[in-house]
Design a protein around this motif. Structure first.
Motif, short mmCIF file in Angstrom:
data_model
loop_
_atom_site.label_atom_id
_atom_site.label_comp_id
_atom_site.label_asym_id
_atom_site.label_seq_id
_atom_site.Cartn_x
_atom_site.Cartn_y
_atom_site.Cartn_z
N SER A 240 0.83 -1.20 0.00
CA SER A 240 0.00 0.00 0.00
C SER A 240 0.86 1.25 0.00
O SER A 240 0.59 2.21 -0.74
CB SER A 240 -0.94 0.00 1.21
N LEU A 241 1.90 1.27 0.84
CA LEU A 241 2.80 2.42 0.86
C LEU A 241 3.54 2.60 -0.46
O LEU A 241 3.71 3.72 -0.95
CB LEU A 241 3.80 2.27 2.02
N ALA B 63 3.19 5.79 -2.95
CA ALA B 63 4.37 6.55 -3.37
C ALA B 63 4.49 6.57 -4.89
O ALA B 63 4.87 7.59 -5.48
CB ALA B 63 5.62 5.95 -2.75
#
Length: 324
Positions: free
Chosen positions: A131-132, A136
């Motif tokens: 998810s991160l 990004a």
């Protein structure tokens, strides 16, 4: 009589004794967290999520159209977007969690409950890293592609009428005077519109200006526009302003003072109604946009929670297959 030095299964010296519930104390160096498996699952989940998002943008743009009665409606477009985002989370999280559980190191001499907890944690960590990474990535180079497509789709679905109105009004607002008085331009033009009464006034010898320069005409139009916009849309026009604007209208159109003042009041009432409806429409559009963004954020939250749960669940399934 010497007895042999033997270690029972439940003695601390032996340290295994899984049947009696003891953990492994034999000095195993195996880590409880397999970051290589988590990274692999996160990379797969992020890649699949990105592919599905790009596919969703393409399918969304192909389903809308700027032409009337063609393409999906705004409601259908919003529902399909939410469904696609949820499906993207399900598929990508399932793959990432499964790979994180299947590729992790086999933990020897570890309780079943501990293995289940570690597999769940591996799936959750793979989902979190994916998810991160996706967030990004969407804010970097690939972001303008997806955001541009989304903006095009949203403008096609909800802003076709307003875009056409702006394009049409742009051609009629080229003069500086019209730009100054803004939305009152049409009503100011309607004030000075000549009709059959003006021609009759000329023939009967009513005093009218011989010739009015373009600059003077624009100045008068701008002045009337400022008078109209000086009061709020809920207040009536002051009597002195009605009289003054009526004089200008009478000079330009050949109407009598009484007829000119009546035209001023009628057109001002129409302008008030139009501006009031425009303000209501703008507030309604802003309220709809607020609700749409609110619902989108809530459904994104729900889809992310679903993704976390699915990743944790599939990681336990992959871990059981790894240990089988």
């Amino acid at each position: 009589m010497n007895t042999p030095n033997t270690a029972t299964l439940d003695s601390p010296k032996h340290g295994h004794a899984l049947r009696d519930g003891y953990a492994d104390t034999s000095g195993s160096k195996t880590s409880a967290v397999s970051w290589s498996a988590i990274s692999a699952g996160a990379a797969a989940a992020a890649a699949l999520s990105l592919i599905l998002l790009i596919l969703g943008v393409g399918l969304g743009l192909s389903s809308v159209s700027p032409w009337s009665f063609e393409g999906v409606s705004a409601a259908s477009f919003g529902v399909s977007t939410i469904a696609w985002l949820t499906l993207t989370q399900l598929l990508s999280s399932a793959m990432g969690g499964y790979l994180a559980g299947r590729l992790r190191t086999k933990w020897m001499n570890t309780l079943t409950d501990e293995v289940f907890f570690r597999d769940t944690a591996h799936g959750f960590l793979a989902w979190a890293v994916a998810s991160l990474a996706t967030a990004a990535l969407l804010t970097s180079a690939i972001g303008p592609i997806l955001s541009g497509g989304s903006q095009v789709g949203a403008s096609v679905v909800s802003g076709i009428a307003s875009t056409a109105a702006v394009a049409t009004g742009a051609a009629a607002s080229r003069k500086m005077a019209s730009e100054e008085i803004g939305p009152m331009a049409y009503f100011v033009d309607a004030l000075f519109r000549r009709n059959g009464n003006a021609a009759e006034a000329r023939s009967t010898g009513v005093a009218m200006p011989a010739e009015t320069s373009e600059r003077a005409t624009n100045n008068e139009s701008s002045e009337v526009g400022r008078i109209f916009t000086n009061v709020t849309i809920s207040e009536p026009l002051p009597p002195e302003d009605i009289q003054y604007v009526g004089q200008l209208v009478a000079q330009r159109t050949g109407l009598s003072q009484q007829e000119a003042e009546k035209r001023v009041m009628d057109i001002y009432v129409r302008a008030q109604a139009t501006l009031r409806n425009t303000e209501i429409s703008a507030k309604d559009a802003a309220d709809k946009a607020r609700k749409a963004f609110s619902y989108a954020a809530l459904w994104m939250f729900v889809s992310l929670l679903i993704g976390a749960f699915v990743a944790s669940l599939t990681a336990t399934y992959g871990g059981r297959q790894r240990d089988a």
